[in-house]
Design a protein around this motif. Sequence first.
Motif, PDB file in Angstrom:
ATOM      1  N   UNK A   1     139.607  25.454  47.847  1.00 34.90           N
ATOM      2  CA  UNK A   1     139.859  24.057  47.491  1.00 34.90           C
ATOM      3  C   UNK A   1     138.604  23.213  47.677  1.00 34.90           C
ATOM      4  N   UNK A   2     137.907  23.404  48.789  1.00 34.70           N
ATOM      5  CA  UNK A   2     136.691  22.626  49.069  1.00 34.70           C
ATOM      6  C   UNK A   2     135.623  22.875  48.009  1.00 34.70           C
ATOM      7  N   UNK A   3     135.430  24.127  47.619  1.00 37.15           N
ATOM      8  CA  UNK A   3     134.425  24.446  46.596  1.00 37.15           C
ATOM      9  C   UNK A   3     134.755  23.765  45.275  1.00 37.15           C
ATOM     10  N   UNK A   4     136.018  23.782  44.898  1.00 39.69           N
ATOM     11  CA  UNK A   4     136.430  23.116  43.663  1.00 39.69           C
ATOM     12  C   UNK A   4     136.228  21.613  43.745  1.00 39.69           C
ATOM     13  N   UNK A   5     136.530  21.032  44.893  1.00 38.83           N
ATOM     14  CA  UNK A   5     136.378  19.584  45.053  1.00 38.83           C
ATOM     15  C   UNK A   5     134.904  19.178  45.071  1.00 38.83           C
ATOM     16  N   UNK A   6     134.061  19.999  45.677  1.00 43.07           N
ATOM     17  CA  UNK A   6     132.620  19.718  45.678  1.00 43.07           C
ATOM     18  C   UNK A   6     132.078  19.757  44.255  1.00 43.07           C
ATOM     19  N   UNK A   7     132.484  20.764  43.496  1.00 42.80           N
ATOM     20  CA  UNK A   7     132.045  20.864  42.105  1.00 42.80           C
ATOM     21  C   UNK A   7     132.502  19.654  41.298  1.00 42.80           C
ATOM     22  N   UNK A   8     133.747  19.258  41.478  1.00 42.95           N
ATOM     23  CA  UNK A   8     134.261  18.106  40.731  1.00 42.95           C
ATOM     24  C   UNK A   8     133.560  16.812  41.125  1.00 42.95           C
ATOM     25  N   UNK A   9     133.175  16.697  42.395  1.00 41.74           N
ATOM     26  CA  UNK A   9     132.487  15.472  42.820  1.00 41.74           C
ATOM     27  C   UNK A   9     131.091  15.376  42.211  1.00 41.74           C
ATOM     28  N   UNK A  10     130.526  16.508  41.820  1.00 42.50           N
ATOM     29  CA  UNK A  10     129.202  16.510  41.200  1.00 42.50           C
ATOM     30  C   UNK A  10     129.258  16.094  39.728  1.00 42.50           C
ATOM     31  N   UNK A  11     130.437  16.142  39.151  1.00 40.37           N
ATOM     32  CA  UNK A  11     130.624  15.760  37.750  1.00 40.37           C
ATOM     33  C   UNK A  11     130.924  14.265  37.717  1.00 40.37           C
ATOM     34  N   UNK A  12     130.175  13.545  36.965  1.00 46.13           N
ATOM     35  CA  UNK A  12     130.245  12.081  36.981  1.00 46.13           C
ATOM     36  C   UNK A  12     131.459  11.492  36.271  1.00 46.13           C
ATOM     37  N   UNK A  13     132.161  12.276  35.475  1.00 42.54           N
ATOM     38  CA  UNK A  13     133.247  11.704  34.674  1.00 42.54           C
ATOM     39  C   UNK A  13     134.547  11.524  35.455  1.00 42.54           C
ATOM     40  N   UNK A  14     134.601  11.945  36.699  1.00 43.41           N
ATOM     41  CA  UNK A  14     135.778  11.739  37.530  1.00 43.41           C
ATOM     42  C   UNK A  14     136.968  12.613  37.185  1.00 43.41           C
ATOM     43  N   UNK A  15     136.757  13.896  36.907  1.00 43.62           N
ATOM     44  CA  UNK A  15     137.894  14.756  36.589  1.00 43.62           C
ATOM     45  C   UNK A  15     138.774  14.998  37.814  1.00 43.62           C
ATOM     46  N   UNK A  16     139.986  15.406  37.564  1.00 45.35           N
ATOM     47  CA  UNK A  16     140.955  15.689  38.618  1.00 45.35           C
ATOM     48  C   UNK A  16     141.108  17.197  38.768  1.00 45.35           C
ATOM     49  N   UNK A  17     141.544  17.619  39.938  1.00 45.36           N
ATOM     50  CA  UNK A  17     141.815  19.029  40.191  1.00 45.36           C
ATOM     51  C   UNK A  17     143.317  19.244  40.109  1.00 45.36           C
ATOM     52  N   UNK A  18     143.738  20.086  39.202  1.00 43.73           N
ATOM     53  CA  UNK A  18     145.149  20.450  39.085  1.00 43.73           C
ATOM     54  C   UNK A  18     145.335  21.790  39.783  1.00 43.73           C
ATOM     55  N   UNK A  19     146.295  21.848  40.679  1.00 43.17           N
ATOM     56  CA  UNK A  19     146.520  23.082  41.425  1.00 43.17           C
ATOM     57  C   UNK A  19     147.961  23.552  41.217  1.00 43.17           C
ATOM     58  N   UNK A  20     148.148  24.857  41.141  1.00 41.98           N
ATOM     59  CA  UNK A  20     149.499  25.391  40.957  1.00 41.98           C
ATOM     60  C   UNK A  20     150.279  25.311  42.258  1.00 41.98           C
ATOM     61  N   UNK A  21     151.517  24.885  42.182  1.00 43.66           N
ATOM     62  CA  UNK A  21     152.387  24.851  43.360  1.00 43.66           C
ATOM     63  C   UNK A  21     153.670  25.638  43.111  1.00 43.66           C
ATOM     64  N   UNK A  22     153.818  26.201  41.929  1.00 41.58           N
ATOM     65  CA  UNK A  22     155.072  26.867  41.585  1.00 41.58           C
ATOM     66  C   UNK A  22     155.202  28.210  42.293  1.00 41.58           C
ATOM     67  N   UNK A  23     156.414  28.526  42.628  1.00 40.59           N
ATOM     68  CA  UNK A  23     156.714  29.790  43.292  1.00 40.59           C
ATOM     69  C   UNK A  23     156.293  30.969  42.420  1.00 40.59           C
ATOM     70  N   UNK A  24     156.550  30.870  41.136  1.00 44.58           N
ATOM     71  CA  UNK A  24     156.208  31.949  40.217  1.00 44.58           C
ATOM     72  C   UNK A  24     154.723  32.251  40.164  1.00 44.58           C
TER      73      UNK A  24
END
Length: 97
Positions: free
Chosen positions: A34-57
């Motif tokens: 999660x931290x690696x993904x958030x660090x990468x996203x913070x480096x991108x200036x367009x402000x993208x969001x991180x979508x994470x799977x929470x489904x049991x499947x």
Amino acid sequence: MRDALLLRETDSGARKRARKEADKEKFGLAVEALACNLILLSAIKSGPKLAVPRSHGFLWRGDGGANPVYGQHFLSAIDGLASLGLIEEEQRGYRLS
């Protein structure tokens, strides 16, 4: 980060029993992913969001080749990061744009 989240879990009473060492490692792996993904996203200036799977499947696939990042420890890591104010949950659902 892993240890801070584990301590927060214990202090807040969110977890009643201590994690086994193998479970601590899985939890740490989830936090790292999660931290690696958030660090990468913070480096991108367009402000993208991180979508994470929470489904049991998705988290508990029965194919035997499940990714070790995912499981209950992954969901706990998300909740822990949110409790520290490091991430913010915006929306849940099946069809997110």
